[in-house]
Structures are given as structure tokens and as C-alpha cells.
Design a protein around this motif. Structure first.
Motif, short mmCIF file in Angstrom:
data_model
loop_
_atom_site.label_atom_id
_atom_site.label_comp_id
_atom_site.label_asym_id
_atom_site.label_seq_id
_atom_site.Cartn_x
_atom_site.Cartn_y
_atom_site.Cartn_z
N ILE A 272 1.12 9.27 -4.31
CA ILE A 272 0.95 7.86 -3.94
C ILE A 272 0.06 7.23 -5.00
O ILE A 272 -1.05 7.71 -5.26
CB ILE A 272 0.27 7.70 -2.57
N THR A 334 5.48 7.20 -4.61
CA THR A 334 5.41 5.87 -4.00
C THR A 334 4.27 5.11 -4.64
O THR A 334 3.14 5.59 -4.68
CB THR A 334 5.20 5.96 -2.48
N GLN A 371 13.51 2.37 -9.15
CA GLN A 371 13.45 2.92 -7.80
C GLN A 371 14.65 3.81 -7.54
O GLN A 371 15.78 3.48 -7.89
CB GLN A 371 13.39 1.80 -6.76
N LYS A 376 9.64 5.06 -5.01
CA LYS A 376 9.64 3.85 -4.19
C LYS A 376 8.49 2.93 -4.56
O LYS A 376 7.39 3.38 -4.88
CB LYS A 376 9.54 4.25 -2.71
N GLU A 396 2.19 6.06 4.54
CA GLU A 396 3.13 6.45 3.49
C GLU A 396 2.85 7.87 3.00
O GLU A 396 3.78 8.62 2.70
CB GLU A 396 3.04 5.47 2.32
N ILE A 400 5.43 10.97 2.98
CA ILE A 400 5.82 11.62 1.74
C ILE A 400 5.51 13.12 1.78
O ILE A 400 6.13 13.92 1.05
CB ILE A 400 5.11 10.95 0.53
#
Length: 402
Positions: A272, A334, A371, A376, A396, A400
Motif C-alpha cells: 500500500i 494499491t 491499473q 489499483k 485496503e 490486499i
């Protein structure tokens, strides 16, 4: 210690032969397996003591041993460093590594040490250990021992220092305990003073399920985190604070290097990312700021740290740089952009509030970032330190990691 575990004793036997034999004998007396590796670029009288010859190491160079033995000294050292790194990475029995060197030997040995996982004992006995050793250590856990005198024979001083070095590495191997099974997987998080509220909130809520390792985004902090990712010691990364990119691209003092995000690509660790503190470049005291930036917007963080607000054009460059790097990642990625501000200073009414600059980053990142099913982009209207943003990051990350 298992029979296949070996202490690699590494030096240039053309200049450090007597000392290397002295240390090896001490280790053998402790019933430890030790291989003496020669990384000399010249022939010498001690080559018959080597368990691994310099020629064997040199053959690991992409262009073969001729790239080393037919070059001048400077180029030969660079080439041998590359060959030794390749050699060491190919060995499957490294219990520990002990290096002996002056300036050339230290520069030759430590890059290979840095390639080993964190936790493998690494000791470099060096004449260079009394100065700035950051370039030798990098983001690894290398221990540096100052040789006091030059490593040039056995004498009343070197005997004490080298004996301590042998005992150091022997103890690290003999007393290495089996690591307990860790119930909580380790994750890495990046934080800066201006993103502390966010990262502390995230760690507080993830603490029960994860071992949260927080890294200060000061250049070396990001490198250390990615070193652990490369060593497969992290199960996930929450790269909230990517500010080191600002300094890398715009002359700041807390810079990452060109390999930032490289470990994410190589390890494919769940990731992330966000825009923490991308609104600022870090300089030292005001008198150290390059002349070309003198007319910019600054914020005095303290007498030794001066922050410079990034411009829309700089934000576009950062967005392009980061998105291009993340596009190479095939693992789960992400990237979350808080449109309400990137730091504690970048907030409505704050010193660095600039919706125009942030929009430049967002537009460029969205244009460049590819993407996919695993990659993402999420844009949200929250500030990076808001509870809403923190809750979204946690949600998130939870998804993930499934």
C-alpha cells in the motif's frame, strides 16, 4: 552449528595474508568451519592458504577473470567487488562473514556483505571504521571494527584486535539461538513527523495482528525497509510516506536512491503506497539551500531542518517517477491519494496548502499509472492524517493481505 554452515573469512591475501591465517587458526581452534576467500587482484606468496582462490572468485564476473586481472588497480577493484558479490550470493552455506581490509578492501568486501539477508552476522575489520561509514553499511546490519593500526602484520595491537574480531564472529555463530516462531507477521511502515498521526493510528489498529516496524523516511529509513522486503522478512508494506523521492529528485538531504520501490518489484510483497510528505523537500540550515531555490516557499522545521514546498512541475515529475516504478511491480499494489492534503503542513490554512500543486501530482500519476487486476489506484477527498483516510488504509491493507 550445522556442518554445512561456514564462516567466510575474506581479504586480499597479497596484503593481509598473515592476519587472515591468524584469524582462521583461531576459528578452527573453536571447531568452526571457516573458508578463507582471497579477493586479491595480484599473485602473492599467501595464495596457497586460500580455500577459495581469487581466480575462482574472479570467474564470477560477467566478463570472466580477464575483466579483473587484465585491468589497472582501480578498475580491477571495482570488477572484483562485482565478482565477489556474485560469488557470495551463489553460496548456500554462509553462516557469517568476516572481512579484513583497508580502504580498497573495505570498498571491495562490503557491497557483497550488503547483499546478505539481515540477521546473517557480518563484521568488517577496517582502517576506515573511524570515519563516515554510511557508504559501507548501506541499509544492512554490518558491524564495523576499527583496526586501530593498519592491517599490516601481527603486532601487539593487531593481535588483540584480530582476536576480538575472531571471538566476535565465533560468538555470533555459536550463540545464535533458533528464532521463536513469530505469531504475528511483520509489516513495514514509513513515517515522517508530518504523517505521524496517520501512521500511529494505523499501527495502533493493526498491532494486535501484525508486528509493525516503523521506518523514519530519511533516506536510510526507506532503504532499510526495502532491505527487509528484499530479504523476505516483511509480509506487507504500508509505504504511507514516500517523501524521500522529493529529496532524490530535487537536491534534498534525506534522499532515497534510484532503487526506491525496487524491492517491492523484486519481492512482490503486498504493498500500500501513498503521498505522505510529497509536498516538501528537506534541507539543513537555511545557509545550505542551493542558490537556485532561494526564491521558494520555506518552512523552518527547526534550526537544522528547513522544508521547501514542492511546485506543480516538481509534483508532476514525482508522480511520473513513482508511477513508472510501481508499473514494474507484478505483486499486489494499491496506491491511495488523499486529495485533502499530503502532510500536516499541506492542509487548508497550513503553511504548504496548495491544491494546485497536489492536483498536478494527481493528474500526472493517474495518467502514467497502469491499473491492472493487481495494481489499483484510489483517490479520496480526505487529508492524510484524517481518521477517514486511516480507516481506508487499514481496510485496503486487510483486503490486499487476504
Amino acid at each position: 552449528m550445522a556442518l554445512q554452515d561456514t564462516i567466510y573469512l575474506v581479504t586480499t591475501l597479497d596484503t593481509k595474508g598473515e592476519e587472515a591465517v591468524f584469524i582462521k587458526n583461531l576459528l578452527v581452534q573453536k571447531n568452526l568451519v571457516c573458508k578463507l576467500v582471497d579477493i586479491s587482484t595480484l599473485s602473492h606468496q599467501y595464495n596457497h592458504f586460500a580455500d577459495i582462490s581469487s581466480e575462482t572468485v574472479a570467474n564470477f564476473h560477467p566478463n570472466g577473470k580477464e575483466a579483473i586481472f587484465n585491468a589497472d588497480r582501480g578498475n580491477a577493484i571495482v570488477a572484483m567487488a562485482s565478482a565477489f558479490k556474485s560469488f557470495l550470493m551463489a553460496q548456500k552455506d554462509v553462516a557469517a562473514i568476516l572481512g579484513l581490509g583497508g580502504s580498497g578492501g573495505t570498498a571491495l568486501i562490503t557491497p557483497a556483505m550488503q547483499s546478505l539477508p539481515v540477521g546473517v552476522p557480518k563484521l568488517m575489520v577496517s582502517t576506515m571504521a573511524s570515519g563516515d561509514i554510511s557508504g559501507y553499511i548501506g541499509a544492512s546490519d554490518i558491524a564495523m571494527m576499527y583496526s586501530v593500526t593498519d592491517i599490516a602484520g601481527i603486532n601487539v595491537i593487531s593481535r588483540k584486535v584480530l582476536t576480538n574480531a575472531a571471538n566476535f564472529i565465533a560468538g555470533a555463530v555459536l550463540f545464535k539461538s533458533q528464532e521463536a516462531v513469530e505469531d504475528k507477521p511483520a509489516i513495514g511502515l514509513t513515517m515522517f513527523g508530518v504523517t505521524t498521526t496517520c501512521v500511529q493510528s494505523v499501527t495502533a489498529k493493526l498491532h494486535d495482528n501484525y508486528d509493525c516496524l516503523v521506518f523514519h523516511a530519511t533516506g536510510s529509513g526507506g532503504k532499510a525497509m526495502e532491505k527487509l522486503a528484499d530479504s523476505h522478512l516483511l509480509q506487507g508494506v504500508l509505504d504511507i510516506t514516500t517523501t524521500e523521492v522529493c529529496d532524490h529528485l530535487f537536491d534534498g538531504v534525506l534522499a532515497c536512491d534510484e532503487d526506491r520501490f525496487g524491492a517491492i518489484e523484486r519481492s512482490q510483497v503486498p504493498y500500500i503506497g501513498s503521498t505522505g510528505a510529497l509536498d516538501m523537500v528537506n534541507f539543513s540550515s537555511p545557509d545550505t539551500i542551493p542558490q537556485k531555490y532561494q526564491d521558494r516557499l520555506f518552512y523552518p522545521h527547526n534550526p537544522q531542518v528547513t522544508l521547501m514546498r514542492t511546485t506543480p512541475e516538481e509534483n508532476r515529475k514525482m508522480a511520473n517517477w513513482i508511477a513508472t516504478k510501481l508499473n514494474k511491480c507484478q505483486g499486489k499494489v494499491t496506491f491511495i491519494i488523499p486529495e485533502g492534503g499530503f502532510s500536516a503542513l499541506d492542509i487548508q490554512g497550513g503553511a504548504f496548502w496548495s491544491p494546485e500543486a497536489n492536483k498536478a501530482f494527481i493528474d500526472e500519476f493517474e495518467k502514467i499509472f497502469n491499473q491492472t487486476e493487481n495494481r489499483k489506484l484510489i483517490k479520496v477527498p480526505y487529508h492524510i492524517n484524517s481518521p477517514e483516510f486511516c480507516d481506508l488504509v487499514i481496510n485496503e491493507f486487510t483486503n490486499i493481505m487476504k
